[in-house]
Design a protein around this motif. Structure first.
Motif, PDB file in Angstrom:
ATOM      1  N   VAL A   6       7.249  23.573  -2.031  1.00 37.34           N
ATOM      2  CA  VAL A   6       5.789  23.639  -2.037  1.00 37.34           C
ATOM      3  C   VAL A   6       5.302  24.501  -3.191  1.00 37.34           C
ATOM      4  O   VAL A   6       4.395  24.132  -3.942  1.00 37.34           O
ATOM      5  N   VAL A   7       5.923  25.657  -3.345  1.00 37.30           N
ATOM      6  CA  VAL A   7       5.470  26.654  -4.311  1.00 37.30           C
ATOM      7  C   VAL A   7       5.887  26.300  -5.739  1.00 37.30           C
ATOM      8  O   VAL A   7       5.178  26.616  -6.703  1.00 37.30           O
ATOM      9  N   ASN A   8       7.011  25.628  -5.885  1.00 36.60           N
ATOM     10  CA  ASN A   8       7.569  25.393  -7.224  1.00 36.60           C
ATOM     11  C   ASN A   8       6.694  24.520  -8.115  1.00 36.60           C
ATOM     12  O   ASN A   8       6.750  24.634  -9.349  1.00 36.60           O
ATOM     13  N   PHE A   9       5.901  23.645  -7.529  1.00 34.87           N
ATOM     14  CA  PHE A   9       4.967  22.869  -8.364  1.00 34.87           C
ATOM     15  C   PHE A   9       4.035  23.811  -9.112  1.00 34.87           C
ATOM     16  O   PHE A   9       3.795  23.643 -10.315  1.00 34.87           O
ATOM     17  N   TYR A  10       3.521  24.807  -8.419  1.00 37.60           N
ATOM     18  CA  TYR A  10       2.593  25.750  -9.042  1.00 37.60           C
ATOM     19  C   TYR A  10       3.308  26.622 -10.072  1.00 37.60           C
ATOM     20  O   TYR A  10       2.724  26.988 -11.094  1.00 37.60           O
ATOM     21  N   ARG A  11       4.554  26.934  -9.807  1.00 41.87           N
ATOM     22  CA  ARG A  11       5.330  27.729 -10.774  1.00 41.87           C
ATOM     23  C   ARG A  11       5.606  26.949 -12.065  1.00 41.87           C
ATOM     24  O   ARG A  11       5.920  27.547 -13.094  1.00 41.87           O
ATOM     25  N   ASN A  12       5.477  25.639 -11.994  1.00 39.23           N
ATOM     26  CA  ASN A  12       5.687  24.809 -13.177  1.00 39.23           C
ATOM     27  C   ASN A  12       4.397  24.518 -13.944  1.00 39.23           C
ATOM     28  O   ASN A  12       4.435  23.822 -14.961  1.00 39.23           O
ATOM     29  N   ILE A  13       3.281  25.013 -13.454  1.00 34.47           N
ATOM     30  CA  ILE A  13       2.010  24.755 -14.141  1.00 34.47           C
ATOM     31  C   ILE A  13       2.002  25.425 -15.513  1.00 34.47           C
ATOM     32  O   ILE A  13       2.309  26.609 -15.641  1.00 34.47           O
ATOM     33  N   ASP A  14       1.648  24.647 -16.509  1.00 35.54           N
ATOM     34  CA  ASP A  14       1.457  25.174 -17.865  1.00 35.54           C
ATOM     35  C   ASP A  14      -0.046  25.252 -18.099  1.00 35.54           C
ATOM     36  O   ASP A  14      -0.705  24.226 -18.295  1.00 35.54           O
ATOM     37  N   PHE A  15      -0.589  26.466 -18.063  1.00 36.17           N
ATOM     38  CA  PHE A  15      -2.031  26.646 -18.184  1.00 36.17           C
ATOM     39  C   PHE A  15      -2.541  26.320 -19.594  1.00 36.17           C
ATOM     40  O   PHE A  15      -3.748  26.258 -19.813  1.00 36.17           O
ATOM     41  N   MET A  16      -1.629  26.115 -20.535  1.00 34.58           N
ATOM     42  CA  MET A  16      -1.996  25.734 -21.907  1.00 34.58           C
ATOM     43  C   MET A  16      -1.484  24.330 -22.242  1.00 34.58           C
ATOM     44  O   MET A  16      -1.299  23.988 -23.396  1.00 34.58           O
ATOM     45  N   SER A  17      -1.260  23.523 -21.222  1.00 37.35           N
ATOM     46  CA  SER A  17      -0.682  22.204 -21.405  1.00 37.35           C
ATOM     47  C   SER A  17      -1.541  21.322 -22.320  1.00 37.35           C
ATOM     48  O   SER A  17      -2.771  21.386 -22.298  1.00 37.35           O
ATOM     49  N   THR A  18      -0.863  20.491 -23.109  1.00 40.38           N
ATOM     50  CA  THR A  18      -1.545  19.521 -23.961  1.00 40.38           C
ATOM     51  C   THR A  18      -1.439  18.112 -23.362  1.00 40.38           C
ATOM     52  O   THR A  18      -1.580  17.108 -24.067  1.00 40.38           O
ATOM     53  N   LEU A  19      -1.185  18.042 -22.061  1.00 43.60           N
ATOM     54  CA  LEU A  19      -1.064  16.754 -21.383  1.00 43.60           C
ATOM     55  C   LEU A  19      -2.303  15.893 -21.615  1.00 43.60           C
ATOM     56  O   LEU A  19      -3.429  16.350 -21.462  1.00 43.60           O
ATOM     57  N   HIS A  20      -2.063  14.635 -21.979  1.00 44.12           N
ATOM     58  CA  HIS A  20      -3.150  13.673 -22.166  1.00 44.12           C
ATOM     59  C   HIS A  20      -3.054  12.606 -21.087  1.00 44.12           C
ATOM     60  O   HIS A  20      -1.991  12.019 -20.864  1.00 44.12           O
ATOM     61  N   ILE A  21      -4.162  12.362 -20.401  1.00 51.53           N
ATOM     62  CA  ILE A  21      -4.228  11.304 -19.404  1.00 51.53           C
ATOM     63  C   ILE A  21      -5.307  10.318 -19.849  1.00 51.53           C
ATOM     64  O   ILE A  21      -6.475  10.697 -19.969  1.00 51.53           O
ATOM     65  N   PRO A  22      -4.939   9.079 -20.114  1.00 47.69           N
ATOM     66  CA  PRO A  22      -5.943   8.090 -20.530  1.00 47.69           C
ATOM     67  C   PRO A  22      -7.017   7.890 -19.463  1.00 47.69           C
ATOM     68  O   PRO A  22      -6.813   8.197 -18.281  1.00 47.69           O
ATOM     69  N   MET A  67       0.873  -1.182   0.000  1.00 47.24           N
ATOM     70  CA  MET A  67       0.000   0.000   0.000  1.00 47.24           C
ATOM     71  C   MET A  67       0.904   1.225   0.000  1.00 47.24           C
ATOM     72  O   MET A  67       1.679   1.444   0.929  1.00 47.24           O
ATOM     73  N   LEU A  68       0.821   2.023  -1.063  1.00 43.78           N
ATOM     74  CA  LEU A  68       1.670   3.205  -1.218  1.00 43.78           C
ATOM     75  C   LEU A  68       0.873   4.456  -0.884  1.00 43.78           C
ATOM     76  O   LEU A  68      -0.176   4.718  -1.483  1.00 43.78           O
ATOM     77  N   LEU A  69       1.373   5.244   0.071  1.00 43.80           N
ATOM     78  CA  LEU A  69       0.719   6.471   0.511  1.00 43.80           C
ATOM     79  C   LEU A  69       1.525   7.677   0.036  1.00 43.80           C
ATOM     80  O   LEU A  69       2.734   7.749   0.278  1.00 43.80           O
ATOM     81  N   VAL A  70       0.855   8.628  -0.623  1.00 40.42           N
ATOM     82  CA  VAL A  70       1.550   9.789  -1.184  1.00 40.42           C
ATOM     83  C   VAL A  70       0.882  11.068  -0.676  1.00 40.42           C
ATOM     84  O   VAL A  70      -0.310  11.300  -0.930  1.00 40.42           O
ATOM     85  N   HIS A  71       1.651  11.893   0.008  1.00 41.26           N
ATOM     86  CA  HIS A  71       1.145  13.092   0.675  1.00 41.26           C
ATOM     87  C   HIS A  71       0.899  14.244  -0.301  1.00 41.26           C
ATOM     88  O   HIS A  71       1.285  14.194  -1.474  1.00 41.26           O
ATOM     89  N   GLY A  72       0.298  15.316   0.220  1.00 39.36           N
ATOM     90  CA  GLY A  72       0.000  16.500  -0.577  1.00 39.36           C
ATOM     91  C   GLY A  72       1.120  17.532  -0.531  1.00 39.36           C
ATOM     92  O   GLY A  72       2.174  17.322   0.086  1.00 39.36           O
ATOM     93  N   PHE A  73       0.860  18.695  -1.149  1.00 38.37           N
ATOM     94  CA  PHE A  73       1.910  19.697  -1.344  1.00 38.37           C
ATOM     95  C   PHE A  73       2.197  20.535  -0.093  1.00 38.37           C
ATOM     96  O   PHE A  73       3.213  21.199  -0.030  1.00 38.37           O
ATOM     97  N   TYR A  74       1.331  20.545   0.881  1.00 34.84           N
ATOM     98  CA  TYR A  74       1.606  21.280   2.119  1.00 34.84           C
ATOM     99  C   TYR A  74       1.765  20.299   3.280  1.00 34.84           C
ATOM    100  O   TYR A  74       1.472  20.613   4.420  1.00 34.84           O
ATOM    101  N   GLU A  75       2.269  19.103   2.963  1.00 37.57           N
ATOM    102  CA  GLU A  75       2.341  18.043   3.958  1.00 37.57           C
ATOM    103  C   GLU A  75       3.696  17.331   3.888  1.00 37.57           C
ATOM    104  O   GLU A  75       4.664  17.848   3.338  1.00 37.57           O
ATOM    105  N   SER A  76       3.730  16.127   4.453  1.00 43.21           N
ATOM    106  CA  SER A  76       4.890  15.241   4.366  1.00 43.21           C
ATOM    107  C   SER A  76       4.374  13.826   4.615  1.00 43.21           C
ATOM    108  O   SER A  76       3.165  13.623   4.796  1.00 43.21           O
ATOM    109  N   TRP A  77       5.279  12.854   4.656  1.00 45.19           N
ATOM    110  CA  TRP A  77       4.865  11.478   4.973  1.00 45.19           C
ATOM    111  C   TRP A  77       4.065  11.426   6.264  1.00 45.19           C
ATOM    112  O   TRP A  77       3.197  10.559   6.437  1.00 45.19           O
ATOM    113  N   PHE A  78       4.352  12.374   7.173  1.00 46.31           N
ATOM    114  CA  PHE A  78       3.743  12.384   8.510  1.00 46.31           C
ATOM    115  C   PHE A  78       2.223  12.556   8.451  1.00 46.31           C
ATOM    116  O   PHE A  78       1.525  12.199   9.396  1.00 46.31           O
ATOM    117  N   SER A  79       1.713  13.059   7.343  1.00 40.90           N
ATOM    118  CA  SER A  79       0.262  13.236   7.225  1.00 40.90           C
ATOM    119  C   SER A  79      -0.474  11.896   7.190  1.00 40.90           C
ATOM    120  O   SER A  79      -1.695  11.851   7.363  1.00 40.90           O
TER     121      SER A  79
END
Length: 350
Positions: free
Chosen positions: A270-286, A93-105
């Protein structure tokens, strides 16, 4: 050729417009934040801008939470920290935390599910004790997706149950969509499908209002300062908003988060994820083929409840469960009820 040239011009024009709107919103929000910061400085005093350092509280070393370990990912060139609890011969079971958290969440889930699972709570790149690259570009969505793909493979199991919250689940939506063979189940907590979020953001003024931090985090330096001032007051406020269970975020728990985010460069992660957002991204997720459970706290101050239903439409096999009265940090705010929902889902998807 003329048509292709025309399409390129149109795309470039759209990007300029989107960039201008993003910068305008960022500046407007920043102006309000700066005024608020100096008002609070005047009210609280000279120590307001003093950034404190914190030492690790004993709760982070509690052996009841599990054993700390590391994996170096060759392809990604980064070392990730994780904590594990339970028998390695049992299903993963793999647990993955959020951007304002850590494994401790995941402290409540590490103990809860280790009877039947090998539970692993990973620290995303830059978080907790994982390696922390300095470049902003190192915190893009796809870098985190590939981190977790290699990490999952390195653990040596054929597949696993993925449970993610907030940003960890955003990474999870993409990871599970692209590499379904690695996962037996996908459980997401208060995190919408990234493409659903992008589309809804354009259509909903209410969600645009809730997403003020997305635009604010495009600014340099200011978001980190805002999170750190007055002994990480803003970070503490994030956890308390929409939270009716005051006993969950005790002083010791908050000290754990303050310790991690007082490390050099940790707030920029924490902040750098948002700085990498491409608001015109062509990302495809099946379409998500892996059986999926969406858990959603109804009092989320960052995400509209409608996003849960819209995200469910991106799944072939899905259940949606609401936790009434819970806020955004649902796995910490309502651990007993959330764990119950997970156990029930695990039992019917064996």
């Amino acid at each position: 050729m003329p048509l292709q040239f025309h399409l390129c011009i149109m795309d470039a024009a759209k990007r300029v417009v989107v960039r201008c709107v993003t910068v305008f919103l960022s500046l407007c929000i920043s102006a309000v934040v700066i005024i608020n910061l100096f008002y609070r400085r005047w009210k609280i005093g000279k120590d307001f801008f003093h950034v404190k350092t914190h030492v690790a509280p004993q709760v982070l070393l509690d052996p009841n939470l599990g054993i700390h370990n590391y994996i170096y990912l060759k392809n990604q060139g980064i070392k990730l920290h994780y904590i594990e609890k339970g028998d390695r011969d049992k299903p993963l079971m793999l647990l993955v935390h959020g951007f304002y958290e850590s494994w401790f969440s995941w402290r409540h889930q590490l103990q809860e599910f280790s009877s039947d699972y090998w539970v692993v709570a990973v620290s995303l790149r830059g978080y907790g004790d994982s390696e922390r690259p300095s470049k902003t570009s190192e915190y893009s969505l796809m870098k985190m997706v590939e981190d977790l793909r290699e990490f999952t493979l390195a653990l040596g199991k054929e597949n696993c149950t993925f449970i993610g919250h907030d940003g960890g689940a955003v990474v999870g939506w993409t990871l599970v969509g692209k590499y379904p063979e690695l996962f037996e189940r996908f459980i997401t907590c208060n995190a919408s499908h990234p493409l659903v979020y992008r589309t809804h953001l354009r259509k909903s003024f209410k969600q645009m209002n809730k997403a003020w931090y997305v635009f604010f985090n495009q600014m340099p330096y200011l978001p980190e300062l805002c999170l750190a001032v007055n002994d990480y007051e803003e970070l503490s406020r994030f956890y308390s908003e929409g939270n009716k269970n005051a006993e969950i975020f005790t002083d010791e728990v908050m000290e754990a988060y303050k310790y991690y985010f007082s490390q050099k460069g940790a707030l920029s992660v924490v902040v750098n994820f948002y700085r990498n957002i491409d608001f015109m991204s062509t990302l495809h997720i099946p379409k998500i083929k892996v059986p999926t459970l969406i858990i959603w706290g109804t009092e989320d101050t960052f995400l509209e409840k409608e996003l849960a239903k819209l995200s469910a439409l991106e799944c072939e096999d899905v259940q949606l469960k609401y936790i009434d009265g819970a806020g955004h940090f649902v796995q910490q705010q309502e651990p007993v009820y959330m764990n119950k929902l997970i156990w029930e889902y695990l039992s019917i998807t064996q």
